[in-house]
Design a protein around this motif. Structure first.
Motif, mmCIF file in Angstrom:
data_model
loop_
_atom_site.group_PDB
_atom_site.id
_atom_site.type_symbol
_atom_site.label_atom_id
_atom_site.label_comp_id
_atom_site.label_asym_id
_atom_site.label_seq_id
_atom_site.Cartn_x
_atom_site.Cartn_y
_atom_site.Cartn_z
ATOM 1 N N LYS A 59 29.543 13.228 20.736
ATOM 2 C CA LYS A 59 30.984 13.340 20.519
ATOM 3 C C LYS A 59 31.714 12.532 21.587
ATOM 4 C CE LYS A 59 30.736 18.044 18.725
ATOM 5 N NZ LYS A 59 31.180 19.435 18.947
ATOM 6 N N ILE A 60 32.720 11.774 21.140
ATOM 7 C CA ILE A 60 33.470 10.953 22.098
ATOM 8 C C ILE A 60 34.972 11.045 21.832
ATOM 9 C CG2 ILE A 60 31.591 9.360 22.630
ATOM 10 C CD1 ILE A 60 32.786 7.382 20.649
ATOM 11 N N ALA A 61 35.736 10.841 22.895
ATOM 12 C CA ALA A 61 37.192 10.922 22.821
ATOM 13 C C ALA A 61 37.810 9.787 23.612
ATOM 14 C CB ALA A 61 37.676 12.260 23.375
ATOM 15 N N ILE A 62 39.013 9.447 23.239
ATOM 16 C CA ILE A 62 39.862 8.592 24.069
ATOM 17 C C ILE A 62 40.901 9.516 24.672
ATOM 18 C CG2 ILE A 62 41.682 6.838 24.074
ATOM 19 C CD1 ILE A 62 40.185 5.348 21.910
ATOM 20 N N VAL A 63 41.091 9.411 25.985
ATOM 21 C CA VAL A 63 42.140 10.139 26.687
ATOM 22 C C VAL A 63 42.955 9.080 27.412
ATOM 23 C CG1 VAL A 63 42.645 11.831 28.479
ATOM 24 C CG2 VAL A 63 40.729 12.217 26.919
ATOM 25 N N SER A 64 44.201 8.906 26.978
ATOM 26 C CA SER A 64 45.018 7.811 27.498
ATOM 27 C C SER A 64 46.434 8.276 27.798
ATOM 28 C CB SER A 64 45.068 6.683 26.452
ATOM 29 O OG SER A 64 45.940 5.663 26.865
ATOM 30 N N ALA A 65 47.023 7.689 28.824
ATOM 31 C CA ALA A 65 48.432 7.959 29.128
ATOM 32 C C ALA A 65 49.351 7.253 28.132
ATOM 33 C CB ALA A 65 48.759 7.501 30.551
#
Length: 173
Positions: A59-65
């Motif tokens: 499982k992967i995610a993008i966490v971005s401002a």
């Protein structure tokens, strides 16, 4: 690097002693300028690394401002579709260095902090990852290693990730 956009606008206003400033106006101008002037490209090795993780069922995610609309208007959709969840700066109350964005991603992925590895390129992101209780690998793609020292490990480029024991173990699981 990595700050929530409202914090960037506040910082600019304070730095230049600007009074009665509409932070949202600064954000809109910054976003507009970014979309107009920036040409997006992924770092070498990113597509291969993300594809490898997906092949292994990780499982992967993008966490971005970044705000969601900017992210989706500048990053190729087929790349974004590889991720199980995407958390952007406009869907959380407290941006990095607060852990909120990482905790939200973990919740959406149904993972515990000790089950996660965060890959970061900014000091505030590293701080947020560590407060969230995750293992953090920094990539010195935009900042020198001296700024990334709070990470558990530092690599120079994405292709170096698969050489790390933590990543090897994850891929072999």
């Amino acid at each position: 690097e990595g700050s929530q956009l409202i914090k960037v606008a506040e910082s600019i206003s304070n730095k230049y002693s600007l009074k009665n400033i509409n932070y949202n106006e600064i954000i809109e101008k910054k976003e507009s300028y970014y979309k107009e002037k920036n040409s997006f490209s992924l770092y070498d090795g990113v597509i291969e690394f993300v594809s490898l993780l997906k092949e292994k069922g990780i499982k992967i995610a993008i966490v971005s401002a970044a705000r969601k609309d900017r992210l989706f208007s500048t990053v190729p959709r087929d790349f974004l579709e590889k991720f199980d969840t995407i958390v952007t700066g406009d869907v959380i109350l407290n941006g990095k260095p607060y852990p909120d964005s990482y905790l939200k991603a973990m919740s959406e992925l149904n993972l515990k902090p000790e089950e996660c590895i965060v890959i970061e390129n900014a000091p505030l992101g590293i701080e947020a990852a560590k407060i969230a209780g995750t293992y953090c690998i920094a990539i010195s793609s935009t900042m020198g290693e001296e700024y990334l020292s709070k990470a558990d490990e530092i690599v120079e480029k994405f292709s170096d990730l698969t050489r790390l024991n933590k990543i090897k173990t994850l891929l072999e699981a």
